[in-house]
Design a protein around this motif. Structure first.
Motif, PDB file in Angstrom:
ATOM      1  N   HIS A 132      38.817  45.865  25.843  1.00  0.00           N
ATOM      2  CA  HIS A 132      38.192  44.651  26.621  1.00  0.00           C
ATOM      3  C   HIS A 132      38.790  44.558  28.055  1.00  0.00           C
ATOM      4  CE1 HIS A 132      40.586  41.132  25.911  1.00  0.00           C
ATOM      5  NE2 HIS A 132      40.856  41.809  24.834  1.00  0.00           N
ATOM      6  N   LEU A 133      38.048  43.948  29.091  1.00  0.00           N
ATOM      7  CA  LEU A 133      38.641  43.878  30.230  1.00  0.00           C
ATOM      8  C   LEU A 133      39.278  42.442  30.232  1.00  0.00           C
ATOM      9  CD1 LEU A 133      38.406  44.705  33.153  1.00  0.00           C
ATOM     10  CD2 LEU A 133      36.232  43.299  33.387  1.00  0.00           C
ATOM     11  N   LEU A 134      40.599  42.657  30.876  1.00  0.00           N
ATOM     12  CA  LEU A 134      41.313  41.255  30.828  1.00  0.00           C
ATOM     13  C   LEU A 134      41.018  40.817  32.284  1.00  0.00           C
ATOM     14  CD1 LEU A 134      44.850  42.416  29.133  1.00  0.00           C
ATOM     15  CD2 LEU A 134      42.815  40.732  28.298  1.00  0.00           C
ATOM     16  N   GLY A 135      41.059  41.518  33.273  1.00  0.00           N
ATOM     17  CA  GLY A 135      41.055  40.832  34.773  1.00  0.00           C
ATOM     18  C   GLY A 135      40.636  42.032  35.653  1.00  0.00           C
ATOM     19  N   GLU A 136      40.278  41.661  36.741  1.00  0.00           N
ATOM     20  CA  GLU A 136      39.714  42.205  37.795  1.00  0.00           C
ATOM     21  C   GLU A 136      40.987  42.493  38.766  1.00  0.00           C
ATOM     22  OE1 GLU A 136      36.438  43.083  38.375  1.00  0.00           O
ATOM     23  OE2 GLU A 136      35.939  42.197  36.620  1.00  0.00           O
TER      24      GLU A 136
END
Length: 85
Positions: free
Chosen positions: A63-67
């Motif tokens: 899953h994406l934690l940050g940009e």
């Protein structure tokens, strides 16, 4: 940000839509992402923080934690010469 291919863009959109929920590599592959582990690694190299989620020692998904930070700052970091010792 400019993506090398549509695979990166599609995977990133998928992770954004999933929010906090992990997305399995098998699900990504079934959804048309070829070699999802490689595409995740490419996104990480581009500055995205992506976490691998495990349950009982087994990989469940990602899953994406940050940009990534803004592009100009990232470019400045890459241009710094390597210091020889």
């Amino acid at each position: 940000m400019i993506f090398a291919d549509t695979q990166q863009q599609r995977l990133l959109e998928w992770l954004r839509q999933a929010g906090e929920q992990p997305v399995a590599f098998a699900e990504l592959h079934a959804g048309g992402i070829h070699f999802p582990a490689a595409v995740v690694s490419e996104l990480e190299l581009n500055g995205y923080a992506i976490e691998r989620v495990y349950s009982h020692g087994r990989l469940v998904g990602v899953h994406l934690l940050g940009e990534p930070p803004d592009a100009p700052a990232a470019q400045r970091r890459r241009r710094r010469p390597w210091q020889h010792r």
